[in-house]
Scaffold this active site. Structure first.
Site, PDB file in Angstrom:
ATOM      1  N   SER A 178       0.819  -1.210   0.000  1.00 32.73           N
ATOM      2  CA  SER A 178       0.000   0.000   0.000  1.00 32.73           C
ATOM      3  C   SER A 178       0.849   1.254   0.000  1.00 32.73           C
ATOM      4  CB  SER A 178      -0.942   0.012   1.209  1.00 32.73           C
ATOM      5  OG  SER A 178      -1.528   1.287   1.379  1.00 32.73           O
TER       6      SER A 178
ATOM      7  N   THR B  41      -9.902   1.126  -2.968  1.00 34.00           N
ATOM      8  CA  THR B  41      -9.214   0.632  -4.145  1.00 34.00           C
ATOM      9  C   THR B  41      -9.919  -0.608  -4.673  1.00 34.00           C
ATOM     10  OG1 THR B  41      -7.040   0.079  -5.060  1.00 34.00           O
ATOM     11  CG2 THR B  41      -7.555  -0.828  -2.889  1.00 34.00           C
TER      12      THR B  41
ATOM     13  N   LYS C 154     -14.343   0.333  -5.807  1.00 34.16           N
ATOM     14  CA  LYS C 154     -14.573   1.739  -6.165  1.00 34.16           C
ATOM     15  C   LYS C 154     -15.984   1.991  -6.690  1.00 34.16           C
ATOM     16  CE  LYS C 154      -9.806   3.145  -7.128  1.00 34.16           C
ATOM     17  NZ  LYS C 154      -8.907   3.847  -8.088  1.00 34.16           N
TER      18      LYS C 154
ATOM     19  N   ASP D 136      -8.872  10.662  -7.622  1.00 32.08           N
ATOM     20  CA  ASP D 136      -8.065  10.260  -8.784  1.00 32.08           C
ATOM     21  C   ASP D 136      -8.175  11.313  -9.885  1.00 32.08           C
ATOM     22  OD1 ASP D 136      -7.058   7.896  -7.771  1.00 32.08           O
ATOM     23  OD2 ASP D 136      -8.720   6.683  -8.526  1.00 32.08           O
TER      24      ASP D 136
ATOM     25  N   TYR E 245       3.142   3.584 -11.961  1.00 41.37           N
ATOM     26  CA  TYR E 245       4.290   4.267 -11.345  1.00 41.37           C
ATOM     27  C   TYR E 245       5.333   3.285 -10.814  1.00 41.37           C
ATOM     28  CZ  TYR E 245       1.698   3.104  -7.095  1.00 41.37           C
ATOM     29  OH  TYR E 245       1.021   2.425  -6.119  1.00 41.37           O
TER      30      TYR E 245
ATOM     31  N   GLY F 187       2.695   7.927 -13.253  1.00 39.01           N
ATOM     32  CA  GLY F 187       1.556   8.210 -12.387  1.00 39.01           C
ATOM     33  C   GLY F 187       1.888   8.567 -10.953  1.00 39.01           C
TER      34      GLY F 187
END
Length: 249
Positions: A14, A61, A65, A105, A209, A230
């Protein structure tokens, strides 16, 4: 003690827990903690809140969502239009729990994208049409950027990778990857396009990312394109969540 946390499943690692734990330590924020709540069934959310009355904010997450929406008392306009929530503010009034959903987001993506946009970035190819693409499409519409969704299996309103002609690629100079292609551990994968057609007029943005430079970004950069991963989007959406939880404007 105020508790913040992340719900989803699985939660093997996380960013959020590390980010907020370090934030609390670095900024001297006491009586705050951030925990992981791996719940596979969203129907267990009420029990989770009942068992942890100190929870005042949650990040959301995969895979919750969208499925979390029926549990909310209210939802901000952006999240409602996007159809997905990744941040929940929780308050208690006279024994009742009140939950409002947000989508940070979209904020993170928009704020990290806008400084990079140039006049030629009026049309975008968006790779993938899953949950991550929802916020991207919302932001592109907000910025009046036309977009074409590209997928591997035929769906309405999208084209397949093999349908991307040279003409299409040359007219869409903003390329956005919303898929897991290139994400660790499958770092050898990338959207299947003709990267040789790219040049310095292109902007390639990858929501991935990890790694910081995917094959998608590396190939785009090799041909002169500007690139962006990202990570900044992730940081900005986290800070936006913090502001929401603490009613900071």
């Amino acid at each position: 003690m105020k508790t913040y946390g992340l719900i989803g499943y699985p939660l093997s690692h996380s960013f959020s827990k590390k980010y907020f734990t370090e934030k609390f330590q670095n900024e001297g924020i006491t009586n705050n903690q951030y925990e992981l709540f791996p719940i596979g069934d969203i129907n267990s959310l009420p029990d989770l809140l009942a068992e942890n009355p100190s929870i005042v904010g949650l990040n959301v997450t995969i895979p919750h969502k969208v499925t979390v929406l029926p549990f909310l008392n209210d939802i901000e306009e952006a999240a409602e239009k996007i159809g997905a929530v990744n941040c929940i503010c929780i308050r208690s009034f006279e024994g009742d729990t009140y939950m409002k959903g947000y989508n940070t987001d979209a904020f993170g993506f928009e704020e990290s994208l806008k400084p990079l946009l140039k006049p030629q970035h009026q049309k975008a190819l968006v790779f993938g049409d899953g949950g991550a693409a929802k916020a991207v499409k919302y932001v592109l519409e907000k910025l009046n950027i036309e977009y074409q969704i590209v997928v591997r299996k035929a769906i309405s309103g999208a084209i397949l990778y093999e349908d991307i002609t040279a003409e299409i690629l040359k007219s869409h100079k903003l390329l956005i990857n919303t898929t897991p292609l290139g994400m660790s551990p499958h770092i050898e994968t990338c959207p299947n396009i003709d990267y040789s057609l790219l040049n310095e007029e292109y902007l390639a943005y990858d929501l991935v990312y990890n790694p910081l430079e995917t094959i998608f970004l590396a190939k785009a950069a090799e041909n002169g394109a500007s690139i962006k991963n990202g990570l900044e989007m992730l940081y900005k959406q986290a800070e936006k969540a913090w502001c929401i939880w603490n009613n900071v404007r």
